[in-house]
Structure formats: structure tokens, C-alpha cells
Motif scaffolding. Sequence first.
Motif, PDB file in Angstrom:
ATOM      1  N   VAL A 438      38.893 -68.009   0.310  1.00  0.00           N
ATOM      2  CA  VAL A 438      38.060 -69.115   0.792  1.00  0.00           C
ATOM      3  C   VAL A 438      38.932 -70.272   1.274  1.00  0.00           C
ATOM      4  O   VAL A 438      38.678 -70.862   2.338  1.00  0.00           O
ATOM      5  CB  VAL A 438      37.099 -69.587  -0.324  1.00  0.00           C
ATOM      6  CG1 VAL A 438      36.384 -70.872   0.087  1.00  0.00           C
ATOM      7  CG2 VAL A 438      36.086 -68.500  -0.646  1.00  0.00           C
ATOM      8  N   TYR A 439      39.965 -70.592   0.518  1.00  0.00           N
ATOM      9  CA  TYR A 439      40.852 -71.697   0.895  1.00  0.00           C
ATOM     10  C   TYR A 439      41.593 -71.382   2.195  1.00  0.00           C
ATOM     11  O   TYR A 439      41.700 -72.236   3.096  1.00  0.00           O
ATOM     12  CB  TYR A 439      41.872 -71.951  -0.213  1.00  0.00           C
ATOM     13  CG  TYR A 439      41.336 -72.705  -1.397  1.00  0.00           C
ATOM     14  CD1 TYR A 439      41.023 -74.060  -1.307  1.00  0.00           C
ATOM     15  CD2 TYR A 439      41.155 -72.075  -2.625  1.00  0.00           C
ATOM     16  CE1 TYR A 439      40.549 -74.766  -2.395  1.00  0.00           C
ATOM     17  CE2 TYR A 439      40.672 -72.767  -3.724  1.00  0.00           C
ATOM     18  CZ  TYR A 439      40.370 -74.111  -3.604  1.00  0.00           C
ATOM     19  OH  TYR A 439      39.891 -74.814  -4.678  1.00  0.00           O
ATOM     20  N   ASN A 440      42.137 -70.175   2.307  1.00  0.00           N
ATOM     21  CA  ASN A 440      42.901 -69.827   3.503  1.00  0.00           C
ATOM     22  C   ASN A 440      42.023 -69.754   4.745  1.00  0.00           C
ATOM     23  O   ASN A 440      42.441 -70.111   5.848  1.00  0.00           O
ATOM     24  CB  ASN A 440      43.631 -68.509   3.295  1.00  0.00           C
ATOM     25  CG  ASN A 440      44.836 -68.660   2.380  1.00  0.00           C
ATOM     26  OD1 ASN A 440      45.181 -69.766   1.963  1.00  0.00           O
ATOM     27  ND2 ASN A 440      45.489 -67.557   2.056  1.00  0.00           N
ATOM     28  N   HIS A 441      40.783 -69.292   4.575  1.00  0.00           N
ATOM     29  CA  HIS A 441      39.848 -69.270   5.696  1.00  0.00           C
ATOM     30  C   HIS A 441      39.595 -70.690   6.195  1.00  0.00           C
ATOM     31  O   HIS A 441      39.623 -70.960   7.409  1.00  0.00           O
ATOM     32  CB  HIS A 441      38.537 -68.607   5.263  1.00  0.00           C
ATOM     33  CG  HIS A 441      37.418 -68.805   6.231  1.00  0.00           C
ATOM     34  ND1 HIS A 441      36.481 -69.806   6.085  1.00  0.00           N
ATOM     35  CD2 HIS A 441      37.099 -68.158   7.383  1.00  0.00           C
ATOM     36  CE1 HIS A 441      35.620 -69.755   7.085  1.00  0.00           C
ATOM     37  NE2 HIS A 441      35.962 -68.759   7.891  1.00  0.00           N
ATOM     38  N   ALA A 442      39.347 -71.611   5.269  1.00  0.00           N
ATOM     39  CA  ALA A 442      39.092 -72.998   5.660  1.00  0.00           C
ATOM     40  C   ALA A 442      40.330 -73.611   6.315  1.00  0.00           C
ATOM     41  O   ALA A 442      40.220 -74.397   7.283  1.00  0.00           O
ATOM     42  CB  ALA A 442      38.671 -73.813   4.441  1.00  0.00           C
ATOM     43  N   TYR A 443      41.506 -73.239   5.849  1.00  0.00           N
ATOM     44  CA  TYR A 443      42.731 -73.786   6.430  1.00  0.00           C
ATOM     45  C   TYR A 443      42.963 -73.242   7.839  1.00  0.00           C
ATOM     46  O   TYR A 443      43.444 -73.969   8.730  1.00  0.00           O
ATOM     47  CB  TYR A 443      43.924 -73.457   5.540  1.00  0.00           C
ATOM     48  CG  TYR A 443      45.180 -74.214   5.904  1.00  0.00           C
ATOM     49  CD1 TYR A 443      45.317 -75.565   5.590  1.00  0.00           C
ATOM     50  CD2 TYR A 443      46.224 -73.590   6.599  1.00  0.00           C
ATOM     51  CE1 TYR A 443      46.466 -76.281   5.934  1.00  0.00           C
ATOM     52  CE2 TYR A 443      47.371 -74.290   6.955  1.00  0.00           C
ATOM     53  CZ  TYR A 443      47.482 -75.634   6.613  1.00  0.00           C
ATOM     54  OH  TYR A 443      48.624 -76.336   6.967  1.00  0.00           O
TER      55      TYR A 443
END
Length: 540
Positions: A438-443
Motif C-alpha cells: 500500500v505504501y509503495n503504491h501510494a509513493y
Amino acid sequence: MLGSKFEKSGAIALFAKGRASARPDLFHIWKQHARDEQGSLAIFGLFTFVVIIILAGMGIDIVRQETLRSELQNTLDRAVLAATNLDNTNDPKLVVEDYFAKAGLSQYLKNVDPVTKGDSRKITATVEATIPTYFMKFADVPTLSLKSESVAEQGLSGLEISLVLDVSGSMTRYSRLTNLKAAAKEFTETIFTNAESDEVMISVVPYATQVNAGAGILSKLHLLNAHDVSHCINFRASDFETVGLEYIDDDTTRYYDQTMHFDAFSSDWSDLDMGLVSETCAPETAREILPFSNDQAKIDSFVNALQGYGNTSIDLGMKWGAALLDTSAQNISGTNQPKAASDAQKYIVVMTDGSHTNQYYIPDPYRDDDEETGVFKDKNGYVYVREDRRICNYYTCWYEKRYTRIQDNVVLTDMPYPFPSENLTQLTWSEVWSTMTVYNHAYARYLASNNSNTYYNWRNATRKSYNTTTKDARLLKICNAAKKSGVIIFAIGFEAPEAGQQVMQSCASSDGHYYDVDGVEISEAFSAIAAKITELRLVQ
């Protein structure tokens, strides 16, 4: 002559007057005697005295009955407890009969039914008595009868247990998981030593952020956004108010939201293609529920392989532990099946070393595979994340699409292949969450847009959570529902903080069913619970 005549007539008149005045006096005296009620009180008093004597006598009859009943019940309880004790090597029936003979009550013992199965023993005995009444017979009650039964049991028969075990990340610290494994195996040793394996059914429910029920169990449920990578479901608030689940075989229209295969915790912005590290629904076989086992070696091997990581969701562990004891779980295939509550002793042993933390989930529309994602994969395996970037010059601003290639964090103004084509496909949301955290997708969205707000907007929109307050309330609801259904709950706070201790104590069946332990004391708690389950006891 006249004088003599006058005198005579005067005397006659006076006599007549005297007689006339005498009549009212006699009548008055008669009326006074007629109104006198002192004699009737004596009759009423005599009647009342008789009634009191009879009532007092009836009390004596009742006391005689209660005295005999108490003596019979006490003798019966002592006799069946002595006969049931597994250390007793004599014939259980003869032991009960001997108790009544020595008490001079043999005439009242009507039945002794000993049942020995494997390493368990159950004794049922009944007494009956009829005593004549002394006073109640005047009320047409010539006799009083009494009948009583006592049942004692030692060992295990028809036993169903759910071991609900915390395998969150904190359990890997200070040898907690190691101590838990040793304690759980000592528990199963005690259980199987005191019962035949065909009389025992144990389910092991490991829980952390979620509970992986396994493919077999989930195949019995209607699922939304189903996938085969891991096997957790997101429950509604109302699901914690009932014990069981709604299975396909029940012709239910209920559909459960399957938890997406996603990582809500991990990030590496230098390696957006890192894959999933700490999945919300742990996919490992070692983290799946072990349902309905009577194989001690299998249970011990499963416990020994437990792995710890993730948040703490005691409510989910309890929900699954209770559901596997419910008769509705008979829809799950297997040789062992949950019995009706009246036919089995049902227990949950739940432990935690913490307190509730957030439980994450992917909300709609980011779990719907019919929705556009803006994430693409080309024929070479490269993944591109699209986002609008705001471009401005001296005169105006406009938006252009940019694409972050997650394999090398390169931002492109266009993709190498047109979409749609056989060389480029758009990923579904299920595929997106299986590909990046989730974090990497948002980044990746942030890199494409060059706007930090994009990162926070996407992270907060795609990762929702149930907080501690919500999960505490859900835990207490499922604990209360399980207790109302006849399940006995033992709870263990294992080096837990105050918040965890409080919810566990509230969940337990009573204060005596809660244990607060540290270190190797967890073995003592599990041993004490096993002893309580197998102890000699009157069950009726």
C-alpha cells in the motif's frame, strides 16, 4: 261499703299497673342475653387452635421430608464422587452401595449407572423415598415423595476445545512464542492423557492482524472478491453478536468479503517492486487454522511450527474459535464435527501478550476488479503506475499523465506500448495489491504526480482500519455470545499491558477463568486450565 269498694278497686288497679310495668323489664333482660357474643369466641378459638395444630403438623411433615432429602443428597454426592475417582480400583457400583449401607439408607438407593470409557469415568445414581405424613393426611396428603439424581465425572468425554493463540509480532520477543509452544504442548499432553482420542476435538486458531482460515473452510462460504493466495475474511459488526457462520450448505445468501492479499505495513521507496513482506492475511500454511483434530502429534507439530508477525486482533481469533465450536460448523467436511451443546463440553482457551491494534482492510472501490486501476503491466513484466501531473508555465496550468515504472522508479511521459494491446494490460485491484505494498503504491503515484498530497490521499483512501475501541467492543460481544451458547472461556494475559489484561478478564467466563502470567508461568496457566477441564467434579 263505698270505701271498701273503692279500696278494692284501687288495689286491683295498682296490681294491674304493677304487672303491666313488669312485662317490659323481662323482655329487656331477654334481649340482653340474646345479644351476648362471649360464648361464640370460645367456639372460634377452638376452631383456630385446631387449624394451627394442623398447620404446625404440616410443617413437621415438610421438615421430616427435607431432613431425609438432605441426608440422601449428601450421601449420594459423596458416594458418586468416591466411585468416579479414577484412583478408585473397586467396582464403582459397589462403592456407591457401600456408602448407602453404612449410612443405613440402602432402601432408598434405586439405581447406579457407571460408565467407563477410555480414561474417563461417569457415574449416575438416583434415590427415591416415600414417607407417610402425620398431619398432612388430614388435608388428604397421606404421603410425601422425593427423588434425586447425582452425576459425577472425571476425565473427558465429548470434549471440544478451541486454542486461540496470539502469533503477532510482539510474540517473537523475550522468548514468548517459545514459551507458548511449550505450554500448549503440555496442555495437549494432559488432555490426551485423560481421554480417548475419539472423545476429543481440538482446533488451533493462530491470530495476528487477521486469521487465515485456510482454503478448505473458506470453500464452504460465499465470498466476494475471492482469490486463492490467502484465506481471511472481513467480518461485519453484527457477526460478533452471533457464534456461528452462514455456510453454503445452509442455502444462505450471505456473502463474506474476503480479505485482499495486500501488505499494509511494509515500504521501501528505493525498491517499489519489493513485493509483499508482512501480508495482512498471512498466507503461510503454518498460519492457517488447524480445525477439528484429535491427533496429538499433529497438533503438537502444528503448534511447534507457528510463526509470529503482524498486529493483534483478539476479536477475530475469538470469532473463529467460537465459530468452530458452533454446530453450524458441521458444514465443514472432516471426520470430527462439532456436537450439540448438550452433547459436549465446549471450551475456548484464548491468550494474548498485547492489546488490540489496528486491523487494516482495502475498501471499495479499490477491491473491485471491475474498476479501473491505472496500473499497467507490459509483455516484459514491467509495471507502470499512472497519475496526473500538474504542469504550469507563465500563462496557465494543465495536467498531463505520467507513468512510474516501479522496477526502477523511472517516471515516463508515455508507456512503451499502446493501451489496450496484447503487449500491455491493465491490472485488476487484486493484482495491484499482490504486486506492491500500500505504501509503495501510494509513493509510485506521488512520483508520477510530483505532489506529496497525492501520496497521502492514495494511502489513506486505499488502507482503512478498525481501531482499538471498535475491536475491544467486538471482542466483548463475541465473548458474551459464546458464553451464552454454553462455551466456557479461559483467558490468559501473557505479559500483556493493562488494556489487554482488562479485555481478557472481561472475556473470561469468570475471574477464576482468567490468568495473568509472565515468562514460563504461561505453562502453569495452561496446566491449571487442563487440570480444571479434567478434574473430578459433580456435573449434576
